[in-house]
Design a protein around this motif. Structure first.
Motif, PDB file in Angstrom:
ATOM      1  N   UNK A  28      42.975  29.738  41.694  1.00 23.43           N
ATOM      2  CA  UNK A  28      42.092  29.383  42.812  1.00 23.43           C
ATOM      3  C   UNK A  28      42.719  29.840  44.126  1.00 23.43           C
ATOM      4  N   UNK A  29      44.044  29.725  44.241  1.00 25.03           N
ATOM      5  CA  UNK A  29      44.722  30.195  45.460  1.00 25.03           C
ATOM      6  C   UNK A  29      44.523  31.703  45.629  1.00 25.03           C
ATOM      7  N   UNK A  45      41.897  33.363  44.572  1.00 22.39           N
ATOM      8  CA  UNK A  45      40.512  33.483  45.056  1.00 22.39           C
ATOM      9  C   UNK A  45      40.471  33.273  46.565  1.00 22.39           C
ATOM     10  N   UNK A  99      41.861  36.161  48.618  1.00 17.22           N
ATOM     11  CA  UNK A  99      40.950  37.311  48.667  1.00 17.22           C
ATOM     12  C   UNK A  99      39.700  36.978  49.492  1.00 17.22           C
ATOM     13  N   UNK A 100      39.351  35.702  49.542  1.00 12.83           N
ATOM     14  CA  UNK A 100      38.143  35.251  50.251  1.00 12.83           C
ATOM     15  C   UNK A 100      38.513  34.152  51.245  1.00 12.83           C
ATOM     16  N   UNK A 151      36.224  31.243  52.557  1.00 10.44           N
ATOM     17  CA  UNK A 151      35.498  30.380  51.622  1.00 10.44           C
ATOM     18  C   UNK A 151      36.308  29.154  51.185  1.00 10.44           C
TER      19      UNK A 151
END
Lengths: 241, 241
Positions: B176-177, B179, B182-183, B186
């Motif tokens: 999740x980190x 993710x 990269x985003x 969000x």
């Protein structure tokens, strides 16, 4: 071809990157008189590219330069003595290989000029036909699934058949079984931590630091564990030992 | 809108599908006088669509018909009193929603006609803007990532922060980190087993059968655990309780 496809970078309790596979890798480097390598670092999201290269220099005893230092990464691949492909996020790695135009240059280097390819985790995933058997999250908005296809069968790295108590999501076995149900003509090779497949010339060997086997999954067939590569003889164009 | 977004279908040791969320779901069904539902079954790869529908009939006490029985699935969604979206493989589910032209019909049913949407696991993933925070394997050769976007923030279902000994792949927290790196604009809401988000009209509530919190991940920010929805007030257009 000379491929080292490793499930993972470090085994539990080990401090050295690729430490568990140092023996066969260093003996290959020595026999081919290889003194340098380029690192494809794109899977690394939350770490430092140069730190990863430095770790590999320490571990393998050769000069390692991360691809981001070259103005022309295609040329860097064309001139490389050895290609190291780091683990991290498979989706990002594969996307960057495509976006930077590196798929064909790496395929040519490995297949035509016999440049050794050493990939672990995400770097193992992208050596197969596609990244459909990755464990990672698809962090990007656009994704490409076809990968380098240096090895002709899908591999699931970091394979584990243990299960966390209370976790009700699919087990790894269930996820791979789903893959096989959707792709009934394909095999999936499940590589546990600390294990690797080594293609050298036309020979394929399996190695596991913990003397554990790998598994082969096929749709509607029982899954077995193997300690040599003869179970793969009908799906790979290599001599299986 | 009436959304039930559940981390999972069954909690450990429970035999009844959606059993842990029966209370709030049945009270909603009763107050809206709902007696039937259509099941979107496409995430189920290795099970039987009708068996899944029968499980839901037993658990919820309403008539449940799987979408594959309708010649025109779009019309079935247009006429549905309630939409149930089963867990299974998120990639296959999202692909089938797109290929069968169901994205807009479901969005209209839920947003304009206030038809309740109950989704668990993969069915929770596809209710968010995209399936970039799924845990499943991308089993298909072609993939689509944008999903229904009924709920405006990415959710990671089956969230777990325990770790299997010896497993050297990324932990869920690390995935999740990645993710979030990269985003970076969000959020990711991590829902543990046995927990759900419930949107009813303009209100958002959190419920956990084990009295555990959910987590919110953002890039470069500490991750906290929450027991009510006020932490989401700045990213969702609902009244947070």
């Amino acid at each position: 071809m000379e491929l080292f496809l490793l499930s993972n970078g470090k085994v539990s309790g080990e401090s050295e990157l690729l430490g568990y596979a140092k023996g066969p890798i260093q003996s290959m480097l020595l026999s081919k008189k290889i003194r340098s390598a380029v690192l494809v670092p794109y899977a690394v999201i939350r770490g430092n590219y140069d730190a990863r290269a430095a770790e590999l220099e320490n571990s393998l005893g050769i000069q390692v330069t991360s691809l981001h230092h070259f103005d022309d990464p295609v040329k860097a691949i064309e001139e490389a003595e050895c290609i190291l492909v780091s683990g991290g996020n498979t989706w990002l790695l594969n996307q960057m290989l495509h976006e930077n135009g590196l798929i064909v240059p790496i395929q040519r280097a490995v297949r035509e000029r016999e440049i050794p390819y050493i990939g672990w985790s995400a770097g193992c995933n992208v050596a197969t036909p596609s990244i459909r058997t990755t464990n990672d999250m698809p962090v990007r908005n656009s994704v490409v699934l076809p990968a380098l296809g240096l090895f002709p069968v899908q591999i699931n790295p970091h394979y584990i058949d243990a299960h966390l108590s209370g976790h009700m999501g699919e087990t790894r076995d269930e996820r791979i079984a789903e893959f096989c149900a959707v792709n009934p003509s394909e095999y999936v090779i499940a590589l546990r931590e600390g294990s690797l497949l080594h293609v050298s010339g036309d020979e394929l060997e399996y190695y596991s630091v913990k003397a554990q086997g790998y598994k082969v999954f096929r749709h509607n067939q029982e899954t077995h564990e193997y300690f040599d590569t003869q179970a793969l003889a009908e799906v790979v164009p290599f001599r299986c030992r």
